[in-house]
Design a protein around this motif. Structure first.
Motif, PDB file in Angstrom:
ATOM      1  N   ILE A  83       0.879  -1.051  -0.072  1.00 24.52           N
ATOM      2  CA  ILE A  83      -0.044   0.150  -0.004  1.00 24.52           C
ATOM      3  C   ILE A  83       1.000   1.372   0.063  1.00 24.52           C
ATOM      4  N   GLN A  84       1.935   1.109   0.864  1.00 22.62           N
ATOM      5  CA  GLN A  84       2.951   2.616   0.942  1.00 22.62           C
ATOM      6  C   GLN A  84       3.483   2.555  -0.614  1.00 22.62           C
ATOM      7  N   ASP A  85       4.041   1.373  -1.090  1.00 20.60           N
ATOM      8  CA  ASP A  85       4.691   1.579  -2.504  1.00 20.60           C
ATOM      9  C   ASP A  85       3.668   1.956  -3.313  1.00 20.60           C
ATOM     10  N   MET A  86       2.492   1.679  -3.281  1.00 24.51           N
ATOM     11  CA  MET A  86       1.360   2.168  -4.343  1.00 24.51           C
ATOM     12  C   MET A  86       1.142   3.709  -4.214  1.00 24.51           C
ATOM     13  N   ALA A  87       1.009   4.132  -3.014  1.00 28.73           N
ATOM     14  CA  ALA A  87       0.779   5.523  -2.847  1.00 28.73           C
ATOM     15  C   ALA A  87       2.064   6.395  -3.213  1.00 28.73           C
ATOM     16  N   SER A  88       3.292   5.718  -3.018  1.00 29.77           N
ATOM     17  CA  SER A  88       4.252   6.544  -3.498  1.00 29.77           C
ATOM     18  C   SER A  88       4.392   6.567  -5.155  1.00 29.77           C
ATOM     19  N   GLN A  89       3.789   5.817  -5.805  1.00 33.64           N
ATOM     20  CA  GLN A  89       3.571   5.962  -7.377  1.00 33.64           C
ATOM     21  C   GLN A  89       2.541   7.095  -7.716  1.00 33.64           C
ATOM     22  N   VAL A  90       1.607   7.368  -7.037  1.00 36.41           N
ATOM     23  CA  VAL A  90       0.940   8.575  -7.096  1.00 36.41           C
ATOM     24  C   VAL A  90       1.921   9.896  -7.048  1.00 36.41           C
ATOM     25  N   ASP A  91       2.598  10.056  -8.427  1.00 35.08           N
ATOM     26  CA  ASP A  91       3.413  10.928  -8.470  1.00 35.08           C
ATOM     27  C   ASP A  91       2.840  12.460  -9.138  1.00 35.08           C
ATOM     28  N   LEU A  92       1.941  13.203  -8.219  1.00 31.22           N
ATOM     29  CA  LEU A  92       1.362  14.460  -8.221  1.00 31.22           C
ATOM     30  C   LEU A  92       2.296  15.506  -7.407  1.00 31.22           C
ATOM     31  N   ASP A  93       2.009  16.677  -8.155  1.00 34.97           N
ATOM     32  CA  ASP A  93       2.629  17.849  -7.326  1.00 34.97           C
ATOM     33  C   ASP A  93       1.795  18.368  -6.468  1.00 34.97           C
ATOM     34  N   LYS A  94       2.408  18.234  -4.926  1.00 36.23           N
ATOM     35  CA  LYS A  94       1.617  18.656  -4.064  1.00 36.23           C
ATOM     36  C   LYS A  94       0.999  20.080  -4.159  1.00 36.23           C
ATOM     37  N   ARG A  95       1.833  20.956  -4.612  1.00 36.22           N
ATOM     38  CA  ARG A  95       1.481  22.245  -4.990  1.00 36.22           C
ATOM     39  C   ARG A  95       0.213  22.268  -5.740  1.00 36.22           C
ATOM     40  N   LEU A  96      -0.065  21.584  -6.575  1.00 38.37           N
ATOM     41  CA  LEU A  96      -1.227  21.566  -7.520  1.00 38.37           C
ATOM     42  C   LEU A  96      -2.263  20.893  -6.872  1.00 38.37           C
ATOM     43  N   VAL A  97      -1.991  19.863  -6.157  1.00 40.74           N
ATOM     44  CA  VAL A  97      -2.953  19.059  -5.610  1.00 40.74           C
ATOM     45  C   VAL A  97      -3.729  20.005  -4.523  1.00 40.74           C
ATOM     46  N   PHE A  98      -3.083  20.639  -3.740  1.00 46.42           N
ATOM     47  CA  PHE A  98      -3.512  21.347  -2.833  1.00 46.42           C
ATOM     48  C   PHE A  98      -3.837  23.064  -3.119  1.00 46.42           C
ATOM     49  N   SER A  99      -3.732  23.318  -4.515  1.00 44.42           N
ATOM     50  CA  SER A  99      -3.941  24.730  -4.968  1.00 44.42           C
ATOM     51  C   SER A  99      -5.610  24.774  -4.818  1.00 44.42           C
ATOM     52  N   SER A 100      -5.746  26.121  -5.210  1.00 46.28           N
ATOM     53  CA  SER A 100      -7.128  26.656  -5.259  1.00 46.28           C
ATOM     54  C   SER A 100      -7.834  25.900  -6.500  1.00 46.28           C
ATOM     55  N   THR A 101      -7.223  25.465  -7.270  1.00 41.81           N
ATOM     56  CA  THR A 101      -7.958  24.699  -8.501  1.00 41.81           C
ATOM     57  C   THR A 101      -7.096  23.385  -8.252  1.00 41.81           C
ATOM     58  N   PRO A 102      -7.659  22.357  -7.434  1.00 38.87           N
ATOM     59  CA  PRO A 102      -6.670  21.112  -7.211  1.00 38.87           C
ATOM     60  C   PRO A 102      -6.446  20.318  -8.402  1.00 38.87           C
ATOM     61  N   LEU A 103      -5.544  19.614  -8.603  1.00 38.85           N
ATOM     62  CA  LEU A 103      -5.147  18.806  -9.563  1.00 38.85           C
ATOM     63  C   LEU A 103      -5.863  17.298  -9.024  1.00 38.85           C
ATOM     64  N   ILE A 104      -6.421  16.809 -10.019  1.00 36.41           N
ATOM     65  CA  ILE A 104      -7.201  15.523  -9.577  1.00 36.41           C
ATOM     66  C   ILE A 104      -6.428  14.424 -10.395  1.00 36.41           C
ATOM     67  N   ALA A 105      -6.105  12.988  -9.686  1.00 30.97           N
ATOM     68  CA  ALA A 105      -5.585  12.092 -10.520  1.00 30.97           C
ATOM     69  C   ALA A 105      -6.660  11.538 -11.515  1.00 30.97           C
TER      70      ALA A 105
END
Length: 600
Positions: free
Chosen positions: A347-369
């Motif tokens: 599970i931890q390895d799979m989560a590390s594969q979700v390579d999204l920029d945190k700045r965009l994920v937590f931005s006012s217009t969030p980036l969604i996988a």
């Protein structure tokens, strides 16, 4: 251990170095005279003897090597992983994608010093872990494995010190003219060393299990034994311990015991973040002994343990059947635990594969996988649900705390912020406050419930006033919300909670200088700018911002003075030099501005 994992030099490291250095000279004296676990085992041996229970040593050649493996895992595996396994796996993954790239604690954090601490109990286990552990490493280890059973089959410190003992000149030596080979020394040795045979063959005790307790010296009727210095066993020819002849388990049996031990140890070690290495080692040793004892009940001969029959000529007794059922249950539980641990790691390895920029994920217009990455997130969440406690719809017996942030990240990447929040909160409650994790929780609350975010930040900062991440995120959020007045009030009040002139106080004054300028309180803004520049005068951007405030006030001389300060600090940054030129021009220093424009 903290040094090998995190680079922390503390009193524990100094004690370990002194222990190892003295062991290389005097042998395993610390085990016999300074170890609290051995003291507990000796006390339990006497207690059992008082109740008429005679302990018998469990002798396994293969398991006697386990302490060396545990010592390696505790002290040497972190640097080996950091500088060997992790970078090698990354390089191999670049050429062969089917080989996983292990990410983790591969970056050396540098050496830090921690000789005092305000969190003394932080590294101690809870009461519900400490009590069972003390029973495992003392009473149960002695009763089932023999006196000092934990030392021989589960102690990583012994695994590091025992090899050094072979180089130590300090040993139990014999005066041949006095020795009658009566065997009293061997009979009193709680380390199960064949003292009388070794001193006869080699002139000293060569067994690395000798802990220099001195019981044999005290018991010798002719005073033939003493502690002295002689040639270490490593430099003696064929100086093998006499106990080698006492092993009775077949080679195939030894291999089987190693497999059973591995199932128990790797199943329990770190399970649900409860079982530490020492406790897992003790459970594995005792569990392996139980399986070995139970296996003997399948042979057509009498099997006893401590005067209790597990099998007689007439067949297996009720106690023997109980042992069989218990062994089977333990193996099943250990197998289930291995599955839980494997799933946790996956599970931890799979989560590390979700390579999204945190700045965009937590931005006012969030980036969604989306696409394949969204499938990975959903699979990770589904697998995590399986290792949730049975009461929460899973198949595990408890939660696995190290996986909480992995699941939270997958929910966050899918835009499911409300579902992510509880797992981050559980992580903080369990592991304690961490600036970066609390910061991510704050950003999640901004996205999931912006109307409640302000109250949450104020509550957290009242408890953790020194949190830089929370301060930065909160003040920026207030700025984005257009709540400059609220920010001013907060920063003024929060300054009373922090050290004057410190980094956090400096940050608050900077925010005050900008916020008061935004609300038109220009004179106060100048005051805050000047205070920050008194603390950190080599900040050209702050001087330029102060020049802008002076320009709004109409103080042209101050505009030029501030611009000149900034010019003295800027060498070759075109952007800042352009701003300096504009401020000089606006302040009336036209010739200076023109010269700078020509230079640009």
């Amino acid at each position: 251990m903290a040094f090998f994992r995190d680079g922390v030099v503390n009193l524990g490291l100094i004690l370990l170095v002194l222990m190892l250095a003295s062991t290389a000279l005097l042998g395993r004296w610390f085990c016999g005279w300074g170890c609290h676990v051995l003291l507990l085992q000796d006390g339990c041996s006497k207690l059992l003897h008082r109740f008429g229970i005679q302990t018998k040593p469990f002798r396994s050649r293969s398991l006697s090597h386990v302490p060396f493996l545990l010592g390696f895992l505790m002290f040497f595996w972190p640097p080996v992983y950091r500088w060997g396994v992790s970078p090698l796996s990354v390089k191999l993954n670049q050429h062969y994608q089917w080989i996983p790239a292990f990410a983790g604690n591969e970056t050396w954090p540098g050496v830090t010093y921690e000789f005092t601490t305000s969190e003394f109990w932080r590294s101690f286990p809870s009461f519900w872990v400490a009590v069972p552990f003390l029973l495992i490493c003392s009473l149960f280890a002695v009763w089932f494995l023999g006196s000092k059973g934990f030392c021989f089959y589960a102690c990583p410190y012994g695994g590091v010190m025992a090899p050094l003992d072979q180089f130590a000149p300090g040993r139990i030596v014999v005066d041949d003219s006095k020795c009658e080979r009566c065997g009293v020394c061997t009979s009193v040795c709680t380390s199960h060393v064949f003292v009388h045979k070794e001193v006869h063959d080699f002139g000293s005790v060569v067994d690395m299990n000798c802990m220099k307790c001195g019981d044999c010296i005290e018991a010798c009727p002719t005073e033939a034994l003493k502690f002295g210095f002689t040639v270490p066993p490593f430099f003696k020819k064929n100086a093998k311990p006499a106990r080698e002849s006492a092993f009775r388990i077949s080679r195939s049996g030894e291999y089987a015991l190693l497999v059973v031990w591995a199932i128990f140890f790797f199943g329990f070690h770190g399970l649900y973040n409860i079982f530490p290495l020492l406790m897992a080692g003790g459970i594995a040793a005792i569990g392996t002994w139980l399986v070995h004892l139970t296996a003997k009940t399948f042979q057509p001969k009498t099997v006893k343990f401590s005067k209790l029959h597990l099998r007689k000529n007439s067949g297996v007794t009720s106690l023997g059947w109980s042992a069989r059922i218990l062994s089977l249950a333990l193996i099943a539980f250990a197998g289930h635990s291995l599955w839980v641990r494997f799933e946790s790691r996956s599970i931890q390895d799979m989560a590390s594969q979700v390579d999204l920029d945190k700045r965009l994920v937590f931005s006012s217009t969030p980036l969604i996988a989306t696409g394949e990455m969204a499938l990975v997130c959903n699979e990770c969440i589904a697998r995590h649900q399986k290792i949730q406690p049975i009461a929460e719809g899973g198949l595990a017996f408890a939660s696995s705390p190290p996986t909480w942030l992995a699941r939270a990240w997958c929910h966050t990447a899918l835009g499911e912020w409300s579902q992510a929040i509880p797992f981050v909160e559980k992580h903080l409650d369990y592991f304690g406050f961490r600036d970066d994790v609390a910061g991510d929780l704050g950003l999640l609350r901004q996205l999931a419930a912006p109307q409640e975010a302000e109250v949450w930040y104020l509550d957290q900062l009242s408890v953790h006033p020194q949190s830089v991440r929370l301060l930065e995120d909160f003040t920026r959020w207030l700025e984005r919300q257009g709540k400059a007045s609220t920010m001013i009030v907060f920063c003024r009040e929060h300054r009373d909670r922090v050290a004057p002139g410190g980094p956090i106080d400096l940050f608050l004054m900077r925010r005050l200088s900008l916020a008061t300028a935004q609300t038109g309180e220009l004179d106060e803004s100048v005051v805050w700018f000047e205070r920050t520049l008194n603390i950190e005068p080599n900040n050209p951007a702050a001087w330029l911002r102060l020049a802008e405030v002076h320009l709004q006030r109409g103080a042209l001389d101050s505009v030029v003075a501030s611009a000149r300060k900034a010019r003295a600090l800027v060498s070759d940054d075109p952007r800042l030099l352009t701003q300096v030129m504009r401020m000089l021009d606006a302040g009336g220093a036209i010739e200076e501005a023109a010269a700078l424009r020509q230079q640009l």
